[in-house]
Design a protein around this motif. Structure first.
Motif, PDB file in Angstrom:
ATOM      1  N   GLU A 190      12.901 -11.650 -13.089  1.00  9.72           N
ATOM      2  CA  GLU A 190      11.828 -11.167 -13.960  1.00  9.72           C
ATOM      3  C   GLU A 190      10.528 -11.930 -13.676  1.00  9.72           C
ATOM      4  OE1 GLU A 190      12.995 -11.539 -18.048  1.00  9.72           O
ATOM      5  OE2 GLU A 190      11.023 -10.901 -18.755  1.00  9.72           O
ATOM      6  N   LEU A 191      10.660 -13.236 -13.577  1.00 12.93           N
ATOM      7  CA  LEU A 191       9.501 -14.083 -13.269  1.00 12.93           C
ATOM      8  C   LEU A 191       8.905 -13.724 -11.921  1.00 12.93           C
ATOM      9  CD1 LEU A 191      10.424 -17.793 -14.018  1.00 12.93           C
ATOM     10  CD2 LEU A 191       8.237 -16.714 -14.496  1.00 12.93           C
ATOM     11  N   LYS A 192       9.781 -13.561 -10.972  1.00 14.84           N
ATOM     12  CA  LYS A 192       9.357 -13.270  -9.612  1.00 14.84           C
ATOM     13  C   LYS A 192       8.647 -11.932  -9.525  1.00 14.84           C
ATOM     14  CE  LYS A 192      11.453 -14.981  -5.949  1.00 14.84           C
ATOM     15  NZ  LYS A 192      12.710 -15.412  -5.374  1.00 14.84           N
ATOM     16  N   GLU A 193       9.178 -10.978 -10.233  1.00 12.08           N
ATOM     17  CA  GLU A 193       8.560  -9.650 -10.206  1.00 12.08           C
ATOM     18  C   GLU A 193       7.151  -9.729 -10.803  1.00 12.08           C
ATOM     19  OE1 GLU A 193      10.832  -6.616 -12.117  1.00 12.08           O
ATOM     20  OE2 GLU A 193       9.882  -5.041 -10.927  1.00 12.08           O
ATOM     21  N   PHE A 194       7.049 -10.492 -11.856  1.00 19.29           N
ATOM     22  CA  PHE A 194       5.747 -10.693 -12.490  1.00 19.29           C
ATOM     23  C   PHE A 194       4.778 -11.336 -11.492  1.00 19.29           C
ATOM     24  CE2 PHE A 194       3.045 -13.930 -14.428  1.00 19.29           C
ATOM     25  CZ  PHE A 194       2.246 -13.145 -15.249  1.00 19.29           C
ATOM     26  N   ASP A 195       5.288 -12.325 -10.766  1.00 21.64           N
ATOM     27  CA  ASP A 195       4.468 -13.081  -9.823  1.00 21.64           C
ATOM     28  C   ASP A 195       4.104 -12.246  -8.598  1.00 21.64           C
ATOM     29  OD1 ASP A 195       3.441 -15.684  -8.867  1.00 21.64           O
ATOM     30  OD2 ASP A 195       4.955 -15.405  -7.306  1.00 21.64           O
ATOM     31  N   ARG A 196       5.054 -11.472  -8.132  1.00 21.95           N
ATOM     32  CA  ARG A 196       4.905 -10.706  -6.894  1.00 21.95           C
ATOM     33  C   ARG A 196       4.143  -9.395  -7.078  1.00 21.95           C
ATOM     34  NH1 ARG A 196       8.338 -11.335  -2.516  1.00 21.95           N
ATOM     35  NH2 ARG A 196       8.488 -13.547  -2.661  1.00 21.95           N
ATOM     36  N   LYS A 197       4.461  -8.745  -8.154  1.00 23.57           N
ATOM     37  CA  LYS A 197       3.820  -7.473  -8.544  1.00 23.57           C
ATOM     38  C   LYS A 197       4.128  -6.288  -7.635  1.00 23.57           C
ATOM     39  CE  LYS A 197       0.292  -9.641 -11.278  1.00 23.57           C
ATOM     40  NZ  LYS A 197       0.655 -11.039 -11.080  1.00 23.57           N
ATOM     41  N   GLU A 198       4.370  -6.507  -6.351  1.00 24.35           N
ATOM     42  CA  GLU A 198       4.654  -5.354  -5.495  1.00 24.35           C
ATOM     43  C   GLU A 198       5.731  -5.713  -4.454  1.00 24.35           C
ATOM     44  OE1 GLU A 198       1.493  -6.137  -1.987  1.00 24.35           O
ATOM     45  OE2 GLU A 198       0.955  -4.635  -3.480  1.00 24.35           O
ATOM     46  N   GLY A 199       6.128  -4.696  -3.715  1.00 26.29           N
ATOM     47  CA  GLY A 199       7.086  -4.943  -2.638  1.00 26.29           C
ATOM     48  C   GLY A 199       8.395  -5.511  -3.150  1.00 26.29           C
ATOM     49  N   PHE A 200       8.880  -4.963  -4.225  1.00 24.93           N
ATOM     50  CA  PHE A 200      10.051  -5.539  -4.860  1.00 24.93           C
ATOM     51  C   PHE A 200      11.243  -4.602  -4.733  1.00 24.93           C
ATOM     52  CE2 PHE A 200      11.896  -8.022  -8.400  1.00 24.93           C
ATOM     53  CZ  PHE A 200      11.547  -9.281  -7.946  1.00 24.93           C
ATOM     54  N   THR A 201      12.070  -4.819  -3.724  1.00 28.91           N
ATOM     55  CA  THR A 201      13.239  -3.943  -3.553  1.00 28.91           C
ATOM     56  C   THR A 201      14.524  -4.742  -3.745  1.00 28.91           C
ATOM     57  OG1 THR A 201      12.985  -4.311  -1.193  1.00 28.91           O
ATOM     58  CG2 THR A 201      12.246  -2.195  -2.034  1.00 28.91           C
ATOM     59  N   PRO A 202      15.565  -4.092  -4.248  1.00 30.86           N
ATOM     60  CA  PRO A 202      16.805  -4.830  -4.500  1.00 30.86           C
ATOM     61  C   PRO A 202      17.523  -5.221  -3.210  1.00 30.86           C
ATOM     62  CG  PRO A 202      17.075  -2.505  -5.048  1.00 30.86           C
ATOM     63  CD  PRO A 202      15.636  -2.700  -4.689  1.00 30.86           C
ATOM     64  N   ASP A 203      18.286  -6.281  -3.277  1.00 32.32           N
ATOM     65  CA  ASP A 203      19.110  -6.690  -2.143  1.00 32.32           C
ATOM     66  C   ASP A 203      20.087  -5.584  -1.764  1.00 32.32           C
ATOM     67  OD1 ASP A 203      18.795  -9.316  -0.965  1.00 32.32           O
ATOM     68  OD2 ASP A 203      19.079 -10.088  -2.997  1.00 32.32           O
ATOM     69  N   ALA A 204      20.503  -5.621  -0.503  1.00 33.39           N
ATOM     70  CA  ALA A 204      21.510  -4.673  -0.040  1.00 33.39           C
ATOM     71  C   ALA A 204      22.779  -4.833  -0.868  1.00 33.39           C
ATOM     72  CB  ALA A 204      21.823  -4.931   1.425  1.00 33.39           C
ATOM     73  N   ASN A 205      23.437  -3.711  -1.174  1.00 33.57           N
ATOM     74  CA  ASN A 205      24.674  -3.769  -1.957  1.00 33.57           C
ATOM     75  C   ASN A 205      25.600  -2.602  -1.588  1.00 33.57           C
ATOM     76  OD1 ASN A 205      23.211  -1.709  -3.037  1.00 33.57           O
ATOM     77  ND2 ASN A 205      23.387  -2.349  -5.170  1.00 33.57           N
TER      78      ASN A 205
END
Ligand code: ARG
Ligand code: ASP
Length: 706
Positions: free
Chosen positions: A544-559
């Protein structure tokens, strides 16, 4: 396979827990179907509309994609032909008949196709179920209860969905750990049959020597056909079954490509670790990667030594040598990558920035314990690692020790309650049937001796006292070997089946060691579960923190769910001063041929490959040489093997099978500098089928006219 089937102790630490991703570089990405809307594929070079790739209301390329065993494949004919890698079918085919692998195989007609039964699944639909899964779940819950509740919600939702979708396999995949969940519906075809496979020394030309390496010269592909019951439903093998008619199959572009061309891959990447904190990477670098590669290396050398002058024994080790070598080399590649790049420092700096937020930004102060808790958990793991790793390998790699621990546990339960004998017997039988398997007594006994020796050399503060009591390990081992019956699976299983009380009373040096170690082993398992649960409950906050910090380019890990990745055909500099071109040619095959064992080519094969007046379609127009493999900067990982490499029009131009050595680091972060994946060019696929195997009828079913 010997690896990772004994789960008496939680061995999750091997793969480490959690599956979350953070996009380190902005254009990295294994995009889930649900994220495609946000990606400007046209700008990147795609010439077809996005709906041609994925269209929930109609037919699209997605309908041509399959997950084949642990790999990927794609439909290439309207009669159910699937193209994938050689190494993805090798195991299943060799179990039917090793000669098909050695000599290659071409079914002349449907009747000759060989059942291999590799499950083949097609993604039918998906749905975001995060809200239902996380209903009533909060950050303050006890981590163990939180994990349990999430697990129960998932089970309930899956069961309900199964009722409304009979015949489909329903699975919920965690996208961002503890934050988002997607339900996938799959159709699983069970009846798959081998249609074509090249001889192994052409399909995996270069074998271990070239594995995880560019330049590459192998034809790592194979073709199977999926069958269904006469009424079109998934069904187990039956001679009455008919070829599956996919809603969509790929068209082939055999006209060739060039450096810089836009390409994309759809497939089922298994696992990446990009949304993990810095401490996770440190744990990998300091503990997991060196320990695993070292131990696997020892096992590989030992198997090779034992199998040296004995072909049958070597064949028995073959699968394990392949599997262990694949991981061992991959881990060494990752270690080199972590040494050479600034990834660790970047991660550390990012986490420091995020931690700063939890101390200074009022809305994030609620997470002020997050980083201290992550650090503390990994600190504990790192501190105990040398001891825990060896004990876990003992349980996992030495079936005699595994049985001894089971026996020790059974004996303890029996002592506590004598009326429970039948119950204890039942559960021991179940566990033993699953994992008490000795494949090569000498090898497994040597693993025991080596691990005990390593345990005896642990630093004194960490070494369990039981290892001091063994005295000289060589002597202890020699005495034990004379007396033990633990290596005699038939005898031990017979005893357990026929006289469980006698089984529990059985004693030798190893059962006594296991008995003494039991409380510690249980403690380790409990700590591990507890730490995993704690980290799993901390990760959602971290993300959650990271998404706030990053704001874009946020894709989930491979699963292991369907993903798309795109980029370009591109050469690169793997080492200082070294340029690697993005194509290899048949010249390289002949240069390497018979220079060492992994490059064996028979006289007959060489003659077949050396075609006079090669038609221009197989050749790179610039060099005039027959193209073999190619390189591109896409974001792939294990599981992407067999994925179709597609051009700007969505046509098949190659089959993905590996990554370059530097790209083993890709599991932690993608980079345009070091991430390169490798595919066999579709022109070489056709060349090998035609000139090596005369499989012209398969080629025409692919819709290619030569
Ligand atoms: N490295 C590739 C992958 O991870 C290919 C492995 C098969 N080939 C081999 N020579 N072992 O699966
Ligand atoms: N060879 C891998 C596979 O089998 C692909 C990779 O790790 O790049 O999926």
């Amino acid at each position: 396979m010997r690896q990772a089937f004994r789960t008496l102790l939680t061995v999750t630490t091997l793969a480490a827990c959690g599956a979350i991703t953070l996009s380190f570089r902005t254009d990295e990405g294994m995009f889930p179907l649900s994220a495609l809307q946000g990606v400007d594929l046209a700008k990147a070079g795609l010439r077809i509309p996005k709906e041609a790739i994925f269209n929930p209301n109609g037919v699209s390329l997605t309908n041509a994609l399959v997950r084949l065993g642990g790999c990927t494949g794609s439909f290439v004919s309207d009669e159910g032909l699937v193209i994938t890698n050689h190494h993805c079918v090798e195991g299943a085919v060799s179990r039917v008949n090793i000669n098909y692998i050695e000599q290659g195989f071409t079914a002349k007609n449907r009747g000759e196709e060989i059942p291999v039964n590799i499950p083949c699944r097609i993604t039918m639909s998906y749905q975001d179920v995060s809200e239902q899964v996380l209903e009533g779940i909060s950050n303050d819950m006890d981590p163990a209860e939180r994990s349990k509740a999430i697990g129960e919600h998932i089970k309930r939702i899956v069961e309900a969905d199964k009722k409304s979708n009979p015949g489909l396999s329903i699975e919920i995949s965690e996208m961002f750990t503890g934050r988002s969940y997607t339900l996938f519906r799959y159709m699983t075809l069970q009846d798959t049959r081998l249609v074509y496979v090249p001889p192994v020394n052409i399909g995996q030309f270069g074998d271990e020597t070239d594995n995880w390496v560019w330049p590459r010269h192998n034809a790592d592909f194979s073709i199977v056909r999926a069958y269904v019951s006469p009424n079109g439903k998934p069904a187990a093998y039956s001679p009455d079954n008919v070829p599956f008619k996919p809603a969509k199959h790929l068209e082939i572009n055999a006209k060739g490509t060039k450096e810089g061309d836009f390409v994309f891959i759809m497939g089922y990447p298994g696992r990446t670790f990009r949304h993990q904190p810095y401490e996770f990477l440190r744990y990998q670098q300091e503990c997991m990667l060196p320990a695993v590669s070292n131990w696997f290396g020892w096992q590989i050398n030992m198997m090779k030594k034992l199998g040296e002058n004995n072909k049958a024994r070597y064949a028995n080790f073959y699968d394990d040598i392949q599997g262990l070598s694949n991981t061992e080399k991959n881990f060494r590649g990752k270690m080199q990558g972590l040494r050479r790049t600034t990834l660790l420092q970047e991660k550390q700096a990012e986490d420091a920035r995020l931690e700063g937020l939890t101390q200074t930004a009022p809305e994030w102060m609620k997470y002020d314990k997050l980083f201290p808790e992550i650090r503390e958990t990994y600190q504990a793991r790192i501190g105990e690692f040398p001891r825990n790793f060896l004990l876990q390998r003992l349980v996992n790699d030495v079936p005699q020790f595994y049985l001894a621990v089971m026996l020790a546990r059974g004996r303890k339960e029996y002592a506590a309650n004598k009326t429970k004998l039948a119950e204890i017997q039942k559960s021991l039988l179940e566990e033993a049937n699953k994992a008490y398997r000795i494949e090569d007594v000498e090898f497994e006994e040597l693993c025991l001796k080596e691990l005990l020796q390593r345990c005896a050399m642990l630093p004194s503060g960490m070494r369990p006292a039981e290892f001091d009591r063994l005295g000289n390990v060589d002597q202890w081992f020699a005495d034990w070997k004379k007396k033990t019956r633990l290596s005699d699976t038939a005898a031990m299983m017979g005893l357990l089946r026929n006289s469980p009380a006698k089984f529990l009373a059985y004693k030798d040096g190893l059962t006594e060691l296991a008995t003494a170690l039991l409380p510690l082993l249980i403690q380790i398992e409990q700590n591990d579960v507890q730490r995993d649960n704690l980290l799993r409950s901390l990760l959602p906050r971290y993300i959650e923190l990271k998404e706030f910090d990053r704001k874009e380019g946020f894709t989930p890990d491979a699963n292991s769910t369907l993903r798309l990745t795109y980029g370009n055909i591109k050469g690169y500099t793997p080492n200082d001063g070294e340029w690697n071109a993005p194509y290899t040619t048949l010249d390289g095959v002949f240069e390497k041929a018979n220079t060492e064992h992994d490059y064996t080519l028979t006289r007959e094969q060489a003659d077949k490959l050396r075609v006079k007046d090669v038609p221009p379609m197989y050749k790179d127009p610039r060099s005039g040489k027959v193209v073999v493999a190619f390189l591109y900067n896409l974001d792939t990982t294990g599981g992407n093997s067999g994925s179709p490499v597609l051009d700007a029009d969505g046509r098949l131009i190659g089959v993905n099978f590996d990554r370059a050595w530097t790209a083993t680091l890709n599991d932690f972060a993608w980079s345009s500098e070091y991430s390169r994946s490798i595919g066999v060019d579709i022109r070489y696929v056709l060349y090998v089928m035609k000139y090596v195997s005369g499989a012209d009828h398969v080629i025409s079913e692919l819709g290619v006219s030569l």
